[in-house]
Write a protein that holds these residues in place. Structure first.
Motif, PDB file in Angstrom:
ATOM      1  N   ALA A 116      17.469  45.402   4.284  1.00 40.32           N
ATOM      2  CA  ALA A 116      18.486  45.208   3.254  1.00 40.32           C
ATOM      3  C   ALA A 116      19.272  43.920   3.493  1.00 40.32           C
ATOM      4  O   ALA A 116      19.611  43.190   2.547  1.00 40.32           O
ATOM      5  N   GLN A 117      19.566  43.624   4.748  1.00 38.97           N
ATOM      6  CA  GLN A 117      20.279  42.390   5.050  1.00 38.97           C
ATOM      7  C   GLN A 117      19.460  41.175   4.637  1.00 38.97           C
ATOM      8  O   GLN A 117      20.000  40.205   4.098  1.00 38.97           O
ATOM      9  N   ALA A 118      18.147  41.235   4.899  1.00 34.55           N
ATOM     10  CA  ALA A 118      17.294  40.117   4.513  1.00 34.55           C
ATOM     11  C   ALA A 118      17.308  39.890   3.003  1.00 34.55           C
ATOM     12  O   ALA A 118      17.139  38.765   2.528  1.00 34.55           O
ATOM     13  N   ARG A 119      17.544  40.978   2.242  1.00 38.10           N
ATOM     14  CA  ARG A 119      17.641  40.865   0.778  1.00 38.10           C
ATOM     15  C   ARG A 119      19.083  40.617   0.316  1.00 38.10           C
ATOM     16  O   ARG A 119      19.330  40.515  -0.883  1.00 38.10           O
ATOM     17  N   ARG A 120      20.029  40.563   1.278  1.00 35.14           N
ATOM     18  CA  ARG A 120      21.460  40.432   0.975  1.00 35.14           C
ATOM     19  C   ARG A 120      21.929  41.595   0.095  1.00 35.14           C
ATOM     20  O   ARG A 120      22.715  41.437  -0.835  1.00 35.14           O
ATOM     21  N   GLU A 121      21.439  42.781   0.458  1.00 35.89           N
ATOM     22  CA  GLU A 121      21.772  43.981  -0.315  1.00 35.89           C
ATOM     23  C   GLU A 121      22.698  44.882   0.502  1.00 35.89           C
ATOM     24  O   GLU A 121      22.430  45.204   1.657  1.00 35.89           O
ATOM     25  N   TRP A 122      23.802  45.278  -0.117  1.00 28.08           N
ATOM     26  CA  TRP A 122      24.757  46.205   0.503  1.00 28.08           C
ATOM     27  C   TRP A 122      24.233  47.621   0.280  1.00 28.08           C
ATOM     28  O   TRP A 122      24.551  48.278  -0.698  1.00 28.08           O
ATOM     29  N   LEU A 123      23.413  48.093   1.224  1.00 23.40           N
ATOM     30  CA  LEU A 123      22.695  49.355   1.055  1.00 23.40           C
ATOM     31  C   LEU A 123      23.449  50.488   1.724  1.00 23.40           C
ATOM     32  O   LEU A 123      23.788  50.416   2.904  1.00 23.40           O
ATOM     33  N   LYS A 124      23.731  51.526   0.978  1.00 24.37           N
ATOM     34  CA  LYS A 124      24.398  52.711   1.521  1.00 24.37           C
ATOM     35  C   LYS A 124      23.417  53.881   1.521  1.00 24.37           C
ATOM     36  O   LYS A 124      22.772  54.162   0.511  1.00 24.37           O
ATOM     37  N   ARG A 125      23.319  54.545   2.660  1.00 27.56           N
ATOM     38  CA  ARG A 125      22.492  55.736   2.785  1.00 27.56           C
ATOM     39  C   ARG A 125      23.278  56.783   3.574  1.00 27.56           C
ATOM     40  O   ARG A 125      24.032  56.448   4.486  1.00 27.56           O
TER      41      ARG A 125
END
Length: 313
Positions: A116-125
């Motif tokens: 997710a960091q590589a995509r610059r995505e703030w991913l919540k799980r």
């Protein structure tokens, strides 16, 4: 009385030097140089060439400098003297570090967040607590018991599987062939710390991977093999990953080492490869361990951690 240092694959010069510097060490002979076979009473070995130890008429004990003794036991000429395995606290601690690191890595979904960091995505799980995850350890010797204790203190539900099923405080134990299937069915993260024997060779195969729990909180089971390379069938593990029976495999040991550059394990997105460094121990500690065992034996004491050749560990 002399100690023969016979090592392949590591740096023999460093080991010879360390043994010679260790206080109380007997005279040290280098197996790469001419020596008198009759002078040798002890041998410190790693992947020693077959037949070498059989040339030593006064040999009293063999010290294996790594955790696995399968390479020595494969030598049909191995003398019938005590074979001592390393059971050094430093090695044990390092293995536990590795196991806990990768169990937590799978449990805390580190790879998911790195992607997710590589995509610059703030991913919540949702993050389940440790008590929701079931860790299973195959091999409940010194290494397995220590890792189990630390994981249990963190809060994981830990079970162990071994041939004999010796009890371990705070750990649910499964034993033998009849205990393997239910052990796998309750396991979300499988840790393999087994010795390599005829019974365990190839045990990490497709059938075993397919038997792991598919209803856990982590999105699929994970495999960690820090035992021996011969435990695993690489093609079966890759198949289990591709079919979804496994979500990830962390492998520190391999049938051929170094792992060939052509191996598909290097590039599979669900495989982590480490270079057989899970339990690299401090050589000075191992030299001290061997010299202390020799001192005790010369004083009439019993050798510790002698391998049962019948079981292979």
């Amino acid at each position: 009385m002399s100690l023969l240092v016979a090592i392949q694959g590591w740096s023999p010069d460093d080991w010879v030097r360390r043994f010679r510097q260790e206080p109380g060490s007997p005279p040290v002979l280098d197996a790469r140089e001419p020596f008198d076979p009759a002078a040798v009473r002890y041998a410190a070995c790693w992947k020693t060439p077959p037949g070498l130890l059989a040339r030593l008429p006064n040999l009293q004990a063999i010290f294996n400098l790594g955790a696995g003794v399968d390479a020595l036991l494969a030598d049909p000429t191995l003398p019938a003297v005590p074979l001592v395995r390393v059971a050094d606290p430093d090695l044990t601690a390092r293995m536990t570090e590795y196991v806990v690191l990768h169990v937590l890595r799978h449990h805390r979904r580190v790879d998911l967040y790195a992607e997710a960091q590589a995509r610059r995505e703030w991913l919540k799980r949702d993050q389940p607590p440790a008590r929701a995850a079931r860790v299973g350890i195959m091999g409940m010797g010194v290494l397995g018991r220590d890792a189990a204790g630390v994981l249990a203190r963190i809060g994981f539900r830990v079970a162990g599987w071994s041939r004999r099923g010796d009890p371990v405080p705070g750990v649910e134990i499964y034993a033998g062939a009849e205990g393997l299937k239910p052990f796998l069915a309750r396991t979300d993260i499988l840790v393999a710390l087994l010795p390599l024997t005829p019974d365990t060779r190839g045990i990490l195969n497709h059938e075993l991977c397919a038997g792991l729990a598919q209803d856990g909180p982590l999105g699929g089971p994970a495999l960690i093999n820090a035992g021996r390379g011969g435990l695993q069938v690489a093609a079966d593990i890759l198949r289990a990953l591709d079919e979804g029976h496994l979500a990830h495999a962390t492998l520190d040991v391999f049938e051929t080492e170094p792992l060939p550059a052509t191996s598909p394990l290097w590039t599979h997105p669900k495989v982590t490869v480490t270079p057989h460094n899970a339990a690299d121990s401090e050589p000075a500690e191992l030299c001290r361990y061997v010299v202390e065992q020799i001192r005790r034996h010369e004083a009439g004491g019993a050798l510790q951690n002698v391998v049962d050749r019948g079981s292979g560990y």
